[in-house]
Each structure stands twice: as structure tokens, then as C-alpha cells.
Design an enzyme around this catalytic site. Structure first.
Site, short mmCIF file in Angstrom:
data_model
loop_
_atom_site.label_atom_id
_atom_site.label_comp_id
_atom_site.label_asym_id
_atom_site.label_seq_id
_atom_site.Cartn_x
_atom_site.Cartn_y
_atom_site.Cartn_z
N HIS A 1 0.80 -1.23 0.00
CA HIS A 1 0.00 0.00 0.00
C HIS A 1 0.83 1.27 0.00
O HIS A 1 0.27 2.36 -0.17
CB HIS A 1 -0.98 0.00 1.18
CG HIS A 1 -2.32 0.59 0.82
ND1 HIS A 1 -3.45 0.43 1.59
CD2 HIS A 1 -2.72 1.36 -0.23
CE1 HIS A 1 -4.47 1.06 1.03
NE2 HIS A 1 -4.04 1.63 -0.08
N ASP B 1 -9.65 -0.34 4.16
CA ASP B 1 -8.44 -0.86 4.79
C ASP B 1 -8.73 -1.23 6.23
O ASP B 1 -9.62 -0.65 6.87
CB ASP B 1 -7.37 0.24 4.74
CG ASP B 1 -5.94 -0.27 4.83
OD1 ASP B 1 -5.71 -1.28 5.53
OD2 ASP B 1 -5.06 0.36 4.23
N HIS C 1 -6.29 -0.69 8.27
CA HIS C 1 -5.36 0.24 8.91
C HIS C 1 -5.55 1.64 8.34
O HIS C 1 -5.86 1.80 7.15
CB HIS C 1 -3.91 -0.20 8.66
CG HIS C 1 -3.64 -1.63 9.00
ND1 HIS C 1 -3.88 -2.67 8.11
CD2 HIS C 1 -3.15 -2.20 10.13
CE1 HIS C 1 -3.55 -3.81 8.69
NE2 HIS C 1 -3.11 -3.57 9.91
N HIS D 1 4.47 1.19 4.01
CA HIS D 1 3.07 0.88 3.70
C HIS D 1 2.13 1.29 4.83
O HIS D 1 0.91 1.29 4.63
CB HIS D 1 2.88 -0.60 3.32
CG HIS D 1 2.97 -1.58 4.44
ND1 HIS D 1 2.53 -2.88 4.32
CD2 HIS D 1 3.47 -1.49 5.69
CE1 HIS D 1 2.74 -3.54 5.45
NE2 HIS D 1 3.31 -2.71 6.29
N ASP E 1 -7.36 -2.05 -0.06
CA ASP E 1 -6.41 -2.96 0.59
C ASP E 1 -7.17 -4.23 0.93
O ASP E 1 -8.20 -4.17 1.61
CB ASP E 1 -5.85 -2.30 1.85
CG ASP E 1 -4.75 -3.10 2.54
OD1 ASP E 1 -4.85 -4.34 2.57
OD2 ASP E 1 -3.81 -2.48 3.07
N ASP F 1 -6.75 -6.39 3.03
CA ASP F 1 -6.97 -6.67 4.46
C ASP F 1 -8.16 -5.91 5.04
O ASP F 1 -8.50 -6.08 6.22
CB ASP F 1 -5.70 -6.48 5.29
CG ASP F 1 -5.27 -5.03 5.50
OD1 ASP F 1 -6.10 -4.12 5.38
OD2 ASP F 1 -4.08 -4.82 5.82
N GLU G 1 -1.86 -5.15 -1.39
CA GLU G 1 -1.54 -6.00 -0.23
C GLU G 1 -2.01 -7.45 -0.38
O GLU G 1 -2.05 -8.20 0.59
CB GLU G 1 -2.08 -5.40 1.09
CG GLU G 1 -1.46 -4.05 1.45
CD GLU G 1 -0.02 -4.14 1.95
OE1 GLU G 1 0.50 -5.26 2.13
OE2 GLU G 1 0.60 -3.07 2.16
#
Length: 306
Positions: free
Chosen positions: A100, A127, A129, A144, A230, A232, A275
Site C-alpha cells: 500500500h 483498509d 489500517h 506501507h 487494501d 486486508d 496488499e
């Protein structure tokens, strides 16, 4: 709905900003999962630009708070230039990451393009995060975890001044969705800069429909939507192929609704898919899920809707 769109796939095979090896294999995993064919089947004009060729990952220790900064800058500059070329050709760039940190290059190009065209930019950051770290608050030095901060002017000058304007973004242009892992000092930065974050608690309490309505509030026909996806963002039970899994993420139906509501606006002008780490995946199922969701971004739905 997105229709009659011309899409350019830009592979960026590097894990230069990550803490785990493997995200550099993401572009090929997405191709193997059938992304070009899936978009073409929807009537999208797809051009695969192949992969950018940047420096290898030295896997060295952080220097002055950043790991691999020179290489991160090189990859992001290549991506910024490639993204700009496709935008100028009237095409929708889809970045196949890679980690990312590459969001700095793609979004810097989009932000410069929007300024030139007189369009407003809204970034949807999907995301687990917030990626609003700086070298002062992250022990790893992995870039990232820093792209949103860099785009908003917090970070090394070689990244904050990558494009024609600095900062590339104002925090008010960003909406973060699905967040569930934020470092303690990062929380202070997010509050200080008033980043608009729809974390998993907000989603649990309000539902994904109201979350997306809030995240899309204020967009109009003159808005360019950039989606930075992303993998995740998704719950690791359905998307295990990522290096930084965080439990309690967005489920399949919620993710589909996010993509469908973005598609309904007809305003998406650029996309990152990042990612994806095939080394940590099971039989490429995370890549296949990502392709399924991207199809929805380009208008796939169960029924014909007005």
C-alpha cells in the site's frame, strides 16, 4: 453504473514498503484469478499495460525511520507517471499491487490530474489500517503504514513532494472505511488532522449502507472517486492472503454492498488493489474474491437496477 469505460491495468510487483515478502506476486495472482477476462466480460475495454520494472527489495533495516526509502520513491514515481499517462489517454487506471505504499504514487497522479481538470477528488480508503503513521511514531519504518500521512503532507519530502502540488491531498478529501487497527500515536495524528474514519465499531452500530451514504455524501457529477482497496479490509476468514491480518473485518455481503454503492455513483475514476500476498493465501481464493468484488465495482449486480 460504470459503463463504456476503458480500463488500464498497471502491475506494480513490489513489496518494497511492506514487512512481509510476497505482495510483489499480487499482480500475477490477480491476473491468474481472471481479472482481465472478468472485466472484459462486463463489456469493459481492458488494456493490460504489464508490470512496471523498479528496483529490487533489499530487505534492509530502517534508515532515519524509513525502510527502503529510495526504492519506495523510485517505485512510486514510476507508478505516478504510468497512472498519469493512462488518465491523459482517457482511461481508468487500475493499479495491481504490490503493497500500500504505492498509494502515494497513484493518488498523487490522480490528485494532480483532478486539479488540472477542475474536478473535486474523493478518496475511499478501504483498509484495516489508517496508514497515517510517520517515521516518528512507527517502530518498523515500513512505508506501507504511511501513505495517507504522506499524501496529506506528513512525511519525507521525497514522498510529500512527489507530484506537482504538496500536499497532494487534504485530510477532508479522504474517507477511511473498515479500520480496526490504529497505533496509539497514530490515533493522535488522526484526531489532530480530523481524518474521516468509519471504523468497524461505526459500521457495527450504523450498518454498511449508512456508512457508505456518509462516506459518499457531497459527491456530485464533478467528483472523481479514487478507490484504494487494501485486501486486508476484508475479514481474514474470507481473505487470508494478506501480510497484516486483523480479525473482525468486513464480511462478504458488506464488501459487496460497498462496491455496489460505489458503482451506483458512476463516479469511480481510478482504483488501487493492494496488499494481496499469494504466499499466504489458500489456492488463490483471496485473489478470486478480490476479482469478484472488483466486478461489482464495475457494475455487476444480482438484478437490473435503475
Amino acid at each position: 453504473m460504470v459503463s463504456n469505460v476503458a480500463v488500464s491495468l498497471i502491475g506494480v510487483p513490489t513489496d518494497i514498503g511492506a514487512g512481509h515478502r510476497g505482495a510483489r506476486l499480487g499482480p500475477e495472482a490477480l491476473r491468474i484469478a481472471g481479472l482481465p477476462e472478468a472485466l472484459a466480460a462486463r463489456g469493459v475495454d481492458v488494456r493490460d499495460c504489464g508490470n512496471l520494472d523498479g528496483p529490487v527489495n533489499p530487505w534492509s533495516a530502517p534508515v532515519d525511520g524509513y525502510r527502503h526509502l529510495d526504492e519506495v520513491v523510485a517505485w512510486n514515481r514510476l507508478l505516478m507517471q504510468a497512472t498519469r499517462r493512462e488518465l491523459e489517454a482517457g482511461r481508468l487506471p487500475v493499479m495491481l499491487g504490490g503493497d500500500h505504499c504505492l498509494g502515494v504514487g497513484s493518488i498523487t497522479a490522480v490528485a494532480d490530474w483532478c486539479r488540472q481538470q477542475g474536478k473535486q477528488l474523493r478518496v475511499l480508503w478501504l483498509d484495516a489500517h489508517s496508514d497515517f503513521n510517520t517515521s516518528a511514531v512507527t517502530p518498523s519504518g515500513n512505508v506501507h503504514g504511511m501513505p495517507v500521512a504522506c499524501l496529506c503532507g506528513l512525511g519525507p519530502k521525497v514522498l510529500t513532494h512527489l507530484g506537482q502540488h504538496s500536499p497532494a491531498l487534504q485530510p477532508a478529501q479522504v474517507r477511511q472505511i473498515g479500520i480496526r487497527s490504529v497505533d496509539p500515536e497514530e490515533k493522535r495524528l488522526i484526531k489532530q488532522h480530523q481524518v474521516d474514519v468509519y471504523d468497524m465499531r461505526y459500521i457495527d452500530e450504523n450498518g454498511m449502507k449508512r456508512t457508505m451514504q456518509a462516506a459518499l455524501a457531497g459527491v456530485d457529477a464533478n467528483t472523481h472517486l479514487h478507490v484504494s482497496f487494501d485486501v486486508d479490509f476484508l475479514d481474514p476468514q474470507i481473505a487470508p492472503g494478506v501480510g497484516t491480518t486483523v480479525p473482525g473485518g468486513v464480511n462478504y455481503r458488506e464488501a459487496q454492498l460497498v462496491m455496489e454503492m460505489i458503482a451506483d455513483t458512476g463516479l469511480m475514476g481510478s482504483l488501487d488493489i493492494v496488499e494481496l500476498n499469494p504466499l499466504l493465501d489458500h489456492h488463490n481464493r483471496t485473489a478470486e474474491l478480490a476479482v469478484d468484488l472488483v466486478e461489482s465495482l464495475f457494475g455487476k449486480s444480482t438484478l437490473m437496477r435503475d
